[in-house]
Structure formats: C-alpha cells, structure tokens
Motif scaffolding. Structure first.
Motif, PDB file in Angstrom:
ATOM      1  N   ASP A 130       0.832  -1.203   0.000  1.00 30.62           N
ATOM      2  CA  ASP A 130       0.000   0.000   0.000  1.00 30.62           C
ATOM      3  C   ASP A 130       0.867   1.253   0.000  1.00 30.62           C
ATOM      4  O   ASP A 130       1.809   1.369   0.803  1.00 30.62           O
ATOM      5  CB  ASP A 130      -0.912   0.020   1.232  1.00 30.62           C
ATOM      6  N   GLN A 131       0.536   2.165  -0.883  1.00 32.41           N
ATOM      7  CA  GLN A 131       1.179   3.478  -0.893  1.00 32.41           C
ATOM      8  C   GLN A 131       0.130   4.506  -0.482  1.00 32.41           C
ATOM      9  O   GLN A 131      -0.977   4.533  -1.019  1.00 32.41           O
ATOM     10  CB  GLN A 131       1.720   3.814  -2.283  1.00 32.41           C
ATOM     11  N   ILE A 132       0.481   5.349   0.467  1.00 36.20           N
ATOM     12  CA  ILE A 132      -0.431   6.377   0.961  1.00 36.20           C
ATOM     13  C   ILE A 132       0.200   7.746   0.728  1.00 36.20           C
ATOM     14  O   ILE A 132       1.364   7.976   1.091  1.00 36.20           O
ATOM     15  CB  ILE A 132      -0.730   6.178   2.459  1.00 36.20           C
ATOM     16  N   ILE A 133      -0.556   8.646   0.075  1.00 34.34           N
ATOM     17  CA  ILE A 133      -0.053  10.000  -0.177  1.00 34.34           C
ATOM     18  C   ILE A 133      -0.310  10.842   1.066  1.00 34.34           C
ATOM     19  O   ILE A 133      -1.450  10.953   1.520  1.00 34.34           O
ATOM     20  CB  ILE A 133      -0.762  10.626  -1.396  1.00 34.34           C
ATOM     21  N   PRO A 134       0.727  11.438   1.638  1.00 37.61           N
ATOM     22  CA  PRO A 134       0.552  12.213   2.874  1.00 37.61           C
ATOM     23  C   PRO A 134      -0.337  13.438   2.655  1.00 37.61           C
ATOM     24  O   PRO A 134      -0.423  13.967   1.543  1.00 37.61           O
ATOM     25  CB  PRO A 134       1.985  12.640   3.230  1.00 37.61           C
ATOM     26  N   PRO A 135      -0.977  13.901   3.717  1.00 41.29           N
ATOM     27  CA  PRO A 135      -1.749  15.141   3.629  1.00 41.29           C
ATOM     28  C   PRO A 135      -0.850  16.306   3.210  1.00 41.29           C
ATOM     29  O   PRO A 135       0.353  16.312   3.489  1.00 41.29           O
ATOM     30  CB  PRO A 135      -2.268  15.342   5.062  1.00 41.29           C
ATOM     31  N   GLY A 136      -1.439  17.290   2.545  1.00 42.45           N
ATOM     32  CA  GLY A 136      -0.661  18.453   2.114  1.00 42.45           C
ATOM     33  C   GLY A 136      -0.063  18.313   0.734  1.00 42.45           C
ATOM     34  O   GLY A 136       0.471  19.270   0.182  1.00 42.45           O
ATOM     35  N   ILE A 137      -0.124  17.109   0.173  1.00 45.90           N
ATOM     36  CA  ILE A 137       0.362  16.856  -1.180  1.00 45.90           C
ATOM     37  C   ILE A 137      -0.833  16.881  -2.136  1.00 45.90           C
ATOM     38  O   ILE A 137      -1.853  16.246  -1.887  1.00 45.90           O
ATOM     39  CB  ILE A 137       1.073  15.500  -1.279  1.00 45.90           C
ATOM     40  N   TYR A 138      -0.720  17.612  -3.221  1.00 47.60           N
ATOM     41  CA  TYR A 138      -1.795  17.671  -4.211  1.00 47.60           C
ATOM     42  C   TYR A 138      -1.870  16.357  -4.981  1.00 47.60           C
ATOM     43  O   TYR A 138      -0.838  15.751  -5.299  1.00 47.60           O
ATOM     44  CB  TYR A 138      -1.580  18.838  -5.174  1.00 47.60           C
ATOM     45  N   LEU A 139      -3.075  15.935  -5.271  1.00 45.53           N
ATOM     46  CA  LEU A 139      -3.295  14.689  -5.998  1.00 45.53           C
ATOM     47  C   LEU A 139      -3.857  14.972  -7.384  1.00 45.53           C
ATOM     48  O   LEU A 139      -4.847  15.692  -7.533  1.00 45.53           O
ATOM     49  CB  LEU A 139      -4.283  13.788  -5.250  1.00 45.53           C
ATOM     50  N   VAL A 140      -3.220  14.402  -8.389  1.00 42.72           N
ATOM     51  CA  VAL A 140      -3.723  14.433  -9.757  1.00 42.72           C
ATOM     52  C   VAL A 140      -3.793  12.994 -10.258  1.00 42.72           C
ATOM     53  O   VAL A 140      -2.873  12.207 -10.013  1.00 42.72           O
ATOM     54  CB  VAL A 140      -2.811  15.266 -10.689  1.00 42.72           C
ATOM     55  N   ALA A 141      -4.881  12.650 -10.900  1.00 40.41           N
ATOM     56  CA  ALA A 141      -5.011  11.331 -11.517  1.00 40.41           C
ATOM     57  C   ALA A 141      -4.889  11.475 -13.027  1.00 40.41           C
ATOM     58  O   ALA A 141      -5.518  12.349 -13.630  1.00 40.41           O
ATOM     59  CB  ALA A 141      -6.355  10.700 -11.170  1.00 40.41           C
ATOM     60  N   ARG A 144      -6.362   8.178   1.470  1.00 35.02           N
ATOM     61  CA  ARG A 144      -5.438   8.544   0.383  1.00 35.02           C
ATOM     62  C   ARG A 144      -4.591   7.348  -0.076  1.00 35.02           C
ATOM     63  O   ARG A 144      -3.438   7.505  -0.476  1.00 35.02           O
ATOM     64  CB  ARG A 144      -4.555   9.729   0.794  1.00 35.02           C
ATOM     65  N   LYS A 145      -5.179   6.144  -0.005  1.00 36.04           N
ATOM     66  CA  LYS A 145      -4.490   4.958  -0.508  1.00 36.04           C
ATOM     67  C   LYS A 145      -4.509   4.958  -2.032  1.00 36.04           C
ATOM     68  O   LYS A 145      -5.569   4.992  -2.655  1.00 36.04           O
ATOM     69  CB  LYS A 145      -5.158   3.685   0.006  1.00 36.04           C
ATOM     70  N   VAL A 146      -3.343   4.875  -2.630  1.00 29.68           N
ATOM     71  CA  VAL A 146      -3.208   4.987  -4.085  1.00 29.68           C
ATOM     72  C   VAL A 146      -3.963   3.874  -4.802  1.00 29.68           C
ATOM     73  O   VAL A 146      -4.606   4.112  -5.835  1.00 29.68           O
ATOM     74  CB  VAL A 146      -1.720   4.983  -4.476  1.00 29.68           C
ATOM     75  N   ARG A 147      -3.907   2.639  -4.294  1.00 33.81           N
ATOM     76  CA  ARG A 147      -4.548   1.528  -5.000  1.00 33.81           C
ATOM     77  C   ARG A 147      -6.054   1.719  -5.096  1.00 33.81           C
ATOM     78  O   ARG A 147      -6.678   1.291  -6.080  1.00 33.81           O
ATOM     79  CB  ARG A 147      -4.223   0.191  -4.331  1.00 33.81           C
ATOM     80  N   LYS A 148      -6.661   2.353  -4.102  1.00 37.02           N
ATOM     81  CA  LYS A 148      -8.097   2.604  -4.128  1.00 37.02           C
ATOM     82  C   LYS A 148      -8.445   3.607  -5.235  1.00 37.02           C
ATOM     83  O   LYS A 148      -9.409   3.417  -5.989  1.00 37.02           O
ATOM     84  CB  LYS A 148      -8.561   3.132  -2.775  1.00 37.02           C
ATOM     85  N   TYR A 149      -7.673   4.676  -5.317  1.00 37.23           N
ATOM     86  CA  TYR A 149      -7.923   5.692  -6.339  1.00 37.23           C
ATOM     87  C   TYR A 149      -7.735   5.098  -7.736  1.00 37.23           C
ATOM     88  O   TYR A 149      -8.568   5.287  -8.629  1.00 37.23           O
ATOM     89  CB  TYR A 149      -6.997   6.891  -6.146  1.00 37.23           C
ATOM     90  N   ASN A 150      -6.627   4.397  -7.906  1.00 39.41           N
ATOM     91  CA  ASN A 150      -6.331   3.836  -9.229  1.00 39.41           C
ATOM     92  C   ASN A 150      -7.409   2.863  -9.689  1.00 39.41           C
ATOM     93  O   ASN A 150      -7.863   2.915 -10.834  1.00 39.41           O
ATOM     94  CB  ASN A 150      -4.976   3.128  -9.207  1.00 39.41           C
TER      95      ASN A 150
END
Length: 254
Positions: free
Chosen positions: A18-29, A95-101
């Motif tokens: 699992d990769q988790i993006i920390p708070p404060g980092i902008y997310l773009v898909a 903010r789990k990356v696998r869920k978003y993807n």
C-alpha cells in the motif's frame, strides 16, 4: 484458526505494498485509454484526426469521474486521456493509491463502454505534486501535449487522406520541426491557428455556481437559487492565463 485470526494474518499481505499519499500533497489522476488507437481507428472507425462524438464521450466520462465519490475540482481531457485534480483536502480511503487507481480506472472504463456499446478500457495512475506551481506546470504540460498532438495528427491524417501509406506519412512527419509541420498544413489549405481551440488546447471541466430561476408554490413567487454544476470549457486559455485559471480553481476550494 478462527476467522478473525485468519483475517488479521492475511490482511498484512494485502496491504504490504500500500502506498499512501501524505496530507498536504496535491493529488492528480492521469487516466489513459488502453489500445485506443486500434479502437478508434480500426474497430469503431471514428473520424480522423478528431471526432466530435468521441470528444463528447470523453467529456461525459470526465463528468462521471467528477461525480463518482471523490472531491474532484478540475477535469481535463485531450485525445484519449483524462487528468483530474482533487480537492486539496481530499482524504477518501485514507489517500491509498490503490483505491484511487482501481476505482477511477473502473469508473472511466464503465462510463465510456456504456456510451460506446463495447469495451473501452482505461488505466490510471496517481501523481503526487508538492505545491500549486507544480500543479499548474502539470496542466500546462498536458495542454502543450494536446497542441503537439493536434499538429502531428492533422499532418499525418492529411497525408494519409492524400494517399500516402502509414510508413510514408509517418516518415514525413516524424522528427520534423513545428514550423515545417505548420507549413505542411498550410500548403494543403489548412491554417493551424484556425483549428478549433478544443483540438489544440483540450477541454476543461470544472464546477460553477449557476443561478436558476424557480417558483415557490407556497408564496406564489419566483425565486432565484444557486446550484453547483459542471461547466464544460472548450475555449481554455493558454500559458500564463491557463495557469491562473488552475490556481483560481484551487484557491476557491482551499
């Protein structure tokens, strides 16, 4: 071993990468069509280099993604790709990356396939960006890609329609300068500057507060209300002004 013990034991493996993006980092898909060249040019025979029906299907797919449970504040599409910018405070699924993807790829594939009437498959990757400037740079980059794609596509398909083979048209365009390609189009009666902006700049989709006229049945009076609706912008600005648009959308949602 009972279920709870087995569940705890096996979930360690499920979450091991699992990769988790920390708070404060902008997310773009970034969401891309898989084998869409074959799908659009061979299987479905869409108009080349640009097709209005295909464009509208991509726009509708973006709208579906912006309403699928995540807080998406800006969507952009060009060719067979989509970029989504999330609310800076988005924290769905921790903010789990696998869920978003998985959810975004699945939603895009389903939404597009339902419109097409056959499978159209997308993949997805999450891109973490450290600050607003990098977010602006990302979308400026994708808009520049749209411009280059439009120039190359019009050159290539113009040559194909004149009878050149795939190899001949590719050789004529690959590695050539922008000025050469513009002149190639001009010699064939097409001014690149006159092309529709949505082809050269992509299409933006973002939320707007829209005033709606209604009627109050109790007071028997007309009333004005505000609703938040998705606005499709086929006339995006470029360069610095486009960066200001992106920054304004972020600030509005901060």
């Amino acid at each position: 071993m009972n279920f709870d013990e087995l569940d705890a034991k096996m979930r360690v493996y499920e979450a091991s990468i699992d990769q988790i993006i920390p708070p404060g980092i902008y997310l773009v898909a970034r969401i891309d069509g898989r084998s869409f060249t074959r799908l659009t040019k061979e299987t479905c025979n869409f108009e080349a280099p640009f097709d209005l029906l295909f464009r509208d299907m991509m726009i509708n797919t973006v709208k579906e993604l912006m309403n699928c449970g995540f807080r998406v504040i800006y969507g952009f599409t060009e060719s067979d790709e989509i970029s989504l910018l999330f609310d800076p405070n988005e924290d769905t699924f921790g903010r789990k990356v696998r869920k978003y993807n998985s959810i975004l790829a699945g939603t895009a594939s389903a939404a597009f396939s339902l419109q097409l009437g056959m499978p159209g498959i997308f993949d997805c990757r999450i891109i973490p960006l450290p600050n607003i400037e990098k977010v602006k740079d990302y979308f400026l980059w994708r808009q520049e890609d749209a411009c280059r794609n439009a120039l190359n596509s019009h050159c290539y398909w113009g040559l194909r329609k004149k009878g050149l083979s795939v190899n001949e048209a590719t050789k004529e365009v690959d590695g050539k300068s922008i000025s050469y390609k513009n002149e190639l189009l001009f010699q064939n009666g097409l001014n690149f500057n006159d092309l529709p902006n949505w082809q050269k700049r992509g299409v933006g989709i973002y939320w707007k507060d829209i005033e709606k006229q209604g009627f109050n049945p109790i007071t028997k009076e007309s009333v004005t209300t505000q609703r938040r609706e998705l606005f499709v912008d086929p006339e995006l600005p470029i360069r610095e002004e486009y960066g200001k648009l992106i920054e304004g959308i972020i600030q509005k949602n901060t």
